[in-house]
Write an enzyme that holds these catalytic residues in place. Structure first.
Site, PDB file in Angstrom:
ATOM      1  N   THR A  59      48.988 -41.610  28.110  1.00 23.27           N
ATOM      2  CA  THR A  59      47.814 -41.946  27.303  1.00 23.27           C
ATOM      3  C   THR A  59      48.045 -41.581  25.837  1.00 23.27           C
ATOM      4  O   THR A  59      47.819 -42.398  24.932  1.00 23.27           O
ATOM      5  CB  THR A  59      46.572 -41.192  27.836  1.00 23.27           C
ATOM      6  OG1 THR A  59      46.398 -41.533  29.207  1.00 23.27           O
ATOM      7  CG2 THR A  59      45.329 -41.539  27.050  1.00 23.27           C
ATOM      8  N   GLN A 166      54.719 -47.017  34.569  1.00 19.30           N
ATOM      9  CA  GLN A 166      54.990 -47.268  35.991  1.00 19.30           C
ATOM     10  C   GLN A 166      56.459 -47.579  36.272  1.00 19.30           C
ATOM     11  O   GLN A 166      56.855 -47.603  37.440  1.00 19.30           O
ATOM     12  CB  GLN A 166      54.124 -48.438  36.485  1.00 19.30           C
ATOM     13  CG  GLN A 166      52.642 -48.109  36.556  1.00 19.30           C
ATOM     14  CD  GLN A 166      52.299 -47.138  37.682  1.00 19.30           C
ATOM     15  OE1 GLN A 166      53.027 -47.031  38.675  1.00 19.30           O
ATOM     16  NE2 GLN A 166      51.207 -46.421  37.528  1.00 19.30           N
ATOM     17  N   ALA A 187      55.610 -38.042  33.266  1.00 18.30           N
ATOM     18  CA  ALA A 187      56.519 -37.402  34.232  1.00 18.30           C
ATOM     19  C   ALA A 187      56.025 -37.458  35.668  1.00 18.30           C
ATOM     20  O   ALA A 187      56.814 -37.532  36.603  1.00 18.30           O
ATOM     21  CB  ALA A 187      56.759 -35.948  33.834  1.00 18.30           C
ATOM     22  N   THR A 224      52.805 -26.615  19.683  1.00 16.75           N
ATOM     23  CA  THR A 224      53.897 -25.937  20.394  1.00 16.75           C
ATOM     24  C   THR A 224      54.291 -26.737  21.632  1.00 16.75           C
ATOM     25  O   THR A 224      53.433 -27.142  22.407  1.00 16.75           O
ATOM     26  CB  THR A 224      53.455 -24.512  20.807  1.00 16.75           C
ATOM     27  OG1 THR A 224      53.076 -23.830  19.611  1.00 16.75           O
ATOM     28  CG2 THR A 224      54.570 -23.758  21.505  1.00 16.75           C
ATOM     29  N   CYS A 314      34.643 -56.243  40.249  1.00 11.01           N
ATOM     30  CA  CYS A 314      33.294 -55.901  39.833  1.00 11.01           C
ATOM     31  C   CYS A 314      32.296 -56.879  40.460  1.00 11.01           C
ATOM     32  O   CYS A 314      32.399 -58.085  40.268  1.00 11.01           O
ATOM     33  CB  CYS A 314      33.273 -56.011  38.322  1.00 11.01           C
ATOM     34  SG  CYS A 314      31.806 -55.444  37.586  1.00 11.01           S
TER      35      CYS A 314
HETATM   36  N1  PLP Z   1      49.569 -46.307  31.667  1.00 13.37           N
HETATM   37  C1  PLP Z   1      49.726 -46.606  32.967  1.00 13.37           C
HETATM   38  C2  PLP Z   1      50.253 -47.937  33.360  1.00 13.37           C
HETATM   39  C3  PLP Z   1      49.416 -45.661  33.954  1.00 13.37           C
HETATM   40  O1  PLP Z   1      49.573 -45.972  35.240  1.00 13.37           O
HETATM   41  C4  PLP Z   1      48.951 -44.386  33.535  1.00 13.37           C
HETATM   42  C5  PLP Z   1      48.589 -43.351  34.522  1.00 13.37           C
HETATM   43  O2  PLP Z   1      48.203 -43.589  35.631  1.00 13.37           O
HETATM   44  C6  PLP Z   1      48.800 -44.126  32.164  1.00 13.37           C
HETATM   45  C7  PLP Z   1      49.130 -45.115  31.272  1.00 13.37           C
HETATM   46  C8  PLP Z   1      48.293 -42.819  31.672  1.00 13.37           C
HETATM   47  O3  PLP Z   1      49.273 -41.833  31.752  1.00 13.37           O
HETATM   48  P1  PLP Z   1      48.877 -40.294  31.641  1.00 13.37           P
HETATM   49  O4  PLP Z   1      47.974 -40.001  32.799  1.00 13.37           O
HETATM   50  O5  PLP Z   1      50.182 -39.579  31.694  1.00 13.37           O
HETATM   51  O6  PLP Z   1      48.194 -40.100  30.337  1.00 13.37           O
END
Ligand code: PLP
Length: 367
Positions: A59, A166, A187, A224, A314
């Site tokens: 994210t 992914q 990770a 950090t 939905c």
């Molecule tokens: N992008 C994709 C395609 C994901 O599957 C995920 C997590 O499930 C994320 C972004 C977000 O990653 P994180 O939870 O490490 O912030």
């Protein structure tokens, strides 16, 4: 987390407690470990070490890149799709709200494949865009033909960001061949710890910091460093690289086995996305007949020890559902269940799942 990764992390927490920015011996020891981790990841991706920046996960990496494209690389038009992860879609929404940018959504078909002709059209209309398209969809697994998209991006002078959360650790990724400007990783998608990841930023597409403060990560990302997380992530990444073919074979077979068993035991079952062809081997999204108990299904399965993700399309404005299945126009009355397979799963677990799901598929069970 794999046991070897956990051991590496615990050892780091116990023995490498210095602040990597400190000049004393303990600090230098931590710095050495972090740079070793960076080299492992850069080498695995055929990238330069200076192109890898550690973040708290996918994210943050997506946010940093998309904001950087606007603030520093001065791009104002994005091409993305309705099927992206919220880490991209919500960031683009924020950029529309707080910056003067436009977003065009490329057409996708009923299996989630991007329409490359439409993409070419959008890029032709909007030169110097940023394309943000995920390499594998996290809900349905559909894969993007990255090299074809990269070629279009080069033709129309667009920057190419792919949410590769992914796929990193699941496929061999050569950044020189894929020709991405930006990629991201988390990770915990390859048996590492949660809350740690990285971004790949091509040296020709650098931007300025997203998180301001100290000079960590060569001024790109202040704060950090999470030394133990970084070291454990590199261990998990290295193991994933070395065991990739074996893991892929095992998981692919499990997925095929699950598809065959489900088809023979659950009448009316279907699969979202391109489950049989251009699909991430770790994900299977099942579309169940209406007689299954929708929202309760993940709970019923959980009570029997099966951890799945739910989420149908939905059904109304009030029911949020899955934005991906809604965009694919999946019938909302059909419950959806997403399975994620790992190298640790077995055929007998697939058998158990199919028999538990079959037991739910009886009038008595649903009363
Ligand atoms: N992008 C994709 C395609 C994901 O599957 C995920 C997590 O499930 C994320 C972004 C977000 O990653 P994180 O939870 O490490 O912030």
């Amino acid at each position: 987390m794999l046991p070897e990764v956990l051991d590496t992390m615990l050892q780091s927490l116990q023995e490498v407690y210095g602040n990597p920015s400190s000049i004393h011996a303990q600090g230098r020891k931590a710095r050495v470990e972090i740079e070793r981790a960076r080299r492992i990841i850069a080498k695995g991706l055929n990238a330069q070490t200076s192109e890898i920046f550690f973040t708290s996960g996918g994210t943050e990496a997506n946010n940093a890149i998309l904001w950087g494209c606007v603030k520093d690389l001065k791009r104002s038009h994005f091409v993305s799709s309705a099927l992206e992860h919220p880490a991209v879609l919500a960031t683009l929404d924020a950029l529309v709200k707080y910056q003067d940018i436009r977003v065009s959504l490329v057409d996708t078909d009923s299996q989630g494949h991007v329409d490359l002709d439409h993409l070419a059209f959008l890029l032709q209309q909007n030169p110097q865009s940023v394309v943000s398209l995920m390499q594998a969809n996290n809900e349905i697994g559909t894969l993007l033909p990255v090299k074809d998209v990269a070629a279009l991006c080069r033709r129309y002078d667009a920057l190419f960001h792919s949410d590769t959360v992914q796929t990193i650790g699941k496929f061999k990724m050569d950044m020189q061949v894929l020709d991405l400007d930006f990629a991201v990783a988390s990770a915990h998608k390859f048996h590492g710890p949660k809350g740690i990841g990285f971004m790949y930023v091509k040296s020709t597409s650098y931007f300025r910091p997203f998180i301001h403060g100290g000079a960590q990560e060569r001024n790109m990302r202040a704060g950090t460093e999470n030394t133990a997380g970084i070291v454990a992530m590199a261990k998990a990444f290295d193991m994933a690289q070395k065991q990739m073919d074996l893991r892929q074979k095992h998981i692919q077979e499990l997925k095929q086995y699950a598809i065959a068993q489900l088809l023979s035991h659950i009448p009316g079952i279907g699969f979202h996305g391109d489950a049989h062809h251009h699909s991430l081997y770790t994900i299977l999204n099942i579309s169940l007949p209406e007689r299954f108990p929708g929202e309760m299904l993940p709970v019923l399965l959980d009570m029997q020890g099966v951890a799945v993700s739910g989420g149908s399309a939905c059904a109304s404005g009030a029911n949020k559902g899955s934005h991906v299945l809604t965009a694919l126009k999946s019938p909302p009355e059909r419950p959806a269940v997403r399975l994620s397979f790992s190298v640790l799963n077995t055929r007998s677990e697939v058998d158990q799942f199919v028999s538990i799901l079959s037991a739910v598929d009886t009038p008595d069970a649903n009363e």
